[in-house]
Design an enzyme around this catalytic site. Structure first.
Site, short mmCIF file in Angstrom:
data_model
loop_
_atom_site.label_atom_id
_atom_site.label_comp_id
_atom_site.label_asym_id
_atom_site.label_seq_id
_atom_site.Cartn_x
_atom_site.Cartn_y
_atom_site.Cartn_z
N TYR A 22 0.84 -1.21 0.00
CA TYR A 22 0.00 0.00 0.00
C TYR A 22 0.87 1.26 0.00
CZ TYR A 22 -2.75 -3.71 2.33
OH TYR A 22 -3.33 -4.90 2.69
N ASP A 67 0.72 0.30 5.22
CA ASP A 67 -0.17 1.44 5.49
C ASP A 67 -1.51 1.15 4.80
OD1 ASP A 67 -1.37 3.83 6.03
OD2 ASP A 67 0.07 5.08 4.96
N CYS A 77 -4.87 3.94 9.79
CA CYS A 77 -5.84 5.04 9.85
C CYS A 77 -7.10 4.62 10.58
CB CYS A 77 -6.19 5.54 8.44
SG CYS A 77 -6.91 4.29 7.37
N GLU A 84 -4.75 8.61 13.91
CA GLU A 84 -4.00 7.55 13.25
C GLU A 84 -2.93 7.01 14.19
OE1 GLU A 84 -2.87 8.25 9.25
OE2 GLU A 84 -4.86 8.98 8.71
#
Length: 378
Positions: A226, A307, A332, A366
């Site tokens: 990612y 991520d 996140c 986050e």
């Protein structure tokens, strides 16, 4: 921060607290959430209290002034009842965006061609004040629109893109130029319209520095899933021998390759594939043409960087991560991070844990976690 729309605009849900109060509320919430997994101290990365967003989107609300034969435009957000709330300013957006907002509406109101059926406006700005504005319409954009929009571009010194159904009109450029000072080293990025970018520049820099400052330089290789446009990948490449980074979005891969060239980085290979496909390729389950110029067996990985989206990791990717000596996980969504850590902690231990306050005055926060593999499996 004070905003006249606190309590009305649903964007800032923690409007009844000052910055330190809302941050402490989120810190305590996450300490409670992860209390069954770790007792380590959290590193806290604060946001600036106001004007922190370098990316924003607003609805446009327009009403016809019959006497003047023109449209009166205002920006709009949802209120807490999901009704339209007309606004004329926003305190959380970057100062350049805030200053441009009224000027842009004034120019758009001058012409029915520019204002009629204008639905939304997106802003993207760099720390060097390079501004990209996307005007989104519910109508076809003709040559007259192009000519008038070009005049606004020149007058306001911005870049404009026009969008409508099956239309994307780029007047001068579809990206902005960004320069980030990370640990006293300059990195250059080109952020594309409609591509993912971190919304809070100052926190983004601190996130990258947090990762860099809490890992050792390695003579082995990094695997990244990612990767987006290379926001973490490019600075991290300085810490590893080679980097292999994956991303499913064509737009993000295009940005990553451009950003790599901007920084004269030559030790990164970007491949467009999902994390599930990458696992299949590593395990030689399938052969991918996209990997015809990449020898996976030439990599000697010791670290994986992830991520993922809000949904977190799938079962296959969690299993893959457990094979690496070191795991760096940026999340996140604390809920899915907690779920994933319950599995990853069977083979790894947490050595650093951070909270990144990218979205001040909202419930959102986050996380960053660095894990090391146990010398034995617990």
């Amino acid at each position: 921060m004070n905003c006249k729309y606190f309590g009305s605009c649903a964007s800032c849900t923690l409007y009844d607290k000052n910055y330190d109060e809302q941050l402490n509320y989120k810190i305590q919430r996450e300490k409670n959430r992860f209390s069954n997994l770790t007792t380590c101290d959290f590193d806290i990365i604060k946001s600036t209290p106001k004007n922190f967003r370098n990316r924003a989107e607003f609805r446009v609300w327009w009403e016809k002034d019959e006497q003047k034969n023109k449209d009166i435009l205002t920006y709009a957000m949802n209120d807490f009842n999901k009704e339209i709330l007309k606004i004329d300013s926003c305190e959380i957006v970057n100062e350049d965006i805030k200053n441009l907002m009224p000027k842009l509406l004034t120019e758009l109101e001058k012409s029915m061609i520019l204002s009629f059926r204008l639905f939304a406006i997106e802003f993207l700005v760099s720390s060097t004040s390079d501004m990209l504005v996307t005007l989104i319409y519910h109508k076809k954009l003709e040559d007259e629109w192009i000519n008038l929009a070009k005049q606004i571009e020149q007058k306001l010194n911005i870049k404009i893109i026009g969008r409508s159904r099956k239309q994307k009109i780029v007047l001068s450029s579809d990206f902005i130029n960004e320069s980030l000072n990370i640990n006293n080293q300059e990195f250059k990025f080109a952020y594309e319209e409609n591509g993912f970018t971190q919304p809070n520049t100052s926190v983004n820099i601190k996130m990258i520095e947090w990762v860099l400052n809490n890992i050792e330089k390695s003579n082995k290789d990094l695997c990244e899933l990612y990767c987006g446009g290379g926001n973490f990948t490019i600075p991290l490449s300085k810490k590893f021998n080679k980097v292999l980074a994956t991303e499913i979005s064509k737009t993000s891969i295009k940005s990553a390759l451009r950003n790599c060239a901007l920084n004269n980085i030559e030790n990164i290979d970007f491949i467009r594939m999902s994390s599930e496909e990458f696992v299949e390729a590593l395990n030689e389950v399938r052969v991918f043409n996209r990997l015809k110029n990449i020898d996976l067996k030439s990599y000697d990985f010791d670290t994986i960087f992830m991520d993922p989206p809000r949904s977190g990791l799938d079962d296959t990717t969690r299993a893959l991560a457990k094979n690496f000596e070191n795991i760096i996980y940026i999340s996140c969504n604390p809920e899915t991070l907690h779920r994933d850590l319950e599995e990853l902690l069977k083979t790894h231990k947490i050595v650093r844990f951070a909270l990144f306050d990218q979205f001040a005055y909202s419930e959102h926060i986050e996380c960053g976690v660095i894990l090391e593999k146990y010398s034995f499996v617990v």
